[in-house]
Design a protein around this motif. Sequence first.
Motif: not given
Length: 309
Positions: A141-154
């Motif tokens: 769930a964290m590494f899904q597209p537009e997930g938590v990880v993508d939001e953090a990099f964004g």
Amino acid sequence: MAIATDTRRKRTDDTPPSERPRPLWMLLPGGVLMTLLILVPLLLAFWISMLDLDQYTIRQWLQAPFVGLGNFVEAFSSSPLLRGIGLSVSYALIVSVAAIPIGVTAALATQNAFRGRGLVRSVYLIPYILPAFVVATVFRAMFQPEGVVDEAFGVFGVDPGLWLNGPQSYWTLVIAQLWVSWPFVYLLTLAGLQAVDAEVHEAAALDGAGWGIKLRKVILPYLRGSILLAFILTFLHSINAFTMPFVLFGIPAPVDVEVLPVLTYVTAFQSFRFGLSAAMAVASLAIVAIPLFIYLRAVRLDTGEDAKR
């Protein structure tokens, strides 16, 4: 007669424990279980690996065509086995090497008493006690597209790309497996720290040894055995891990994370090549046996013959 009996009893009492006769019949229950749970399935897998067993012959597998080493030849020549072995060994090595400093640092940080140490130690064990499928589901769930990880990099204006497909899926697996592996290193290191003699600490303090010298010259030599054991067991656990990549990426998994357990599963239950899958499983035993042999030699559990020589 009484004197002879007393003399015989005295000789028996003086015999070292290692040289006294042992009641070997007490090993029978464990031997039976080991035979049924380990030896028989291993021999069965080896026999299946020499059969042309697939969905057409599975109903009468005892009459399946015998191909000898044909499955092994196919596994190493025309199947992705070698690539799966390379992926499994490389990612298991990365996880094992990276888990050592994290686990050792966590153990050193919680060795001395302080307020809330019990709570901190409990929090450190959360990745270890959680079921693997729960951890894999959370990371998925964290590494899904537009997930938590993508939001953090964004936040920093970085587009990391796909984490669950393509080359980056390899590092996703490394991160997830590392998160569940380092607490085991922490536990073994914490146990090893209890073996450090308090007098050694006092002697180092009297000599004016700084924290860095004390760590290198006093603490780490005591932890050598614990760290080696942690490295070997972490490597074996990582290379045999099936639940993490299976739940994290699904089936079929991306090529970059088609590690040996996943490849064996896909060959058996997706391609229905049971004989070829058994050959892959038997071949993987060598990978497990090598670090296990190194560990047994390192801790001298091979009946102590080297020590006697």
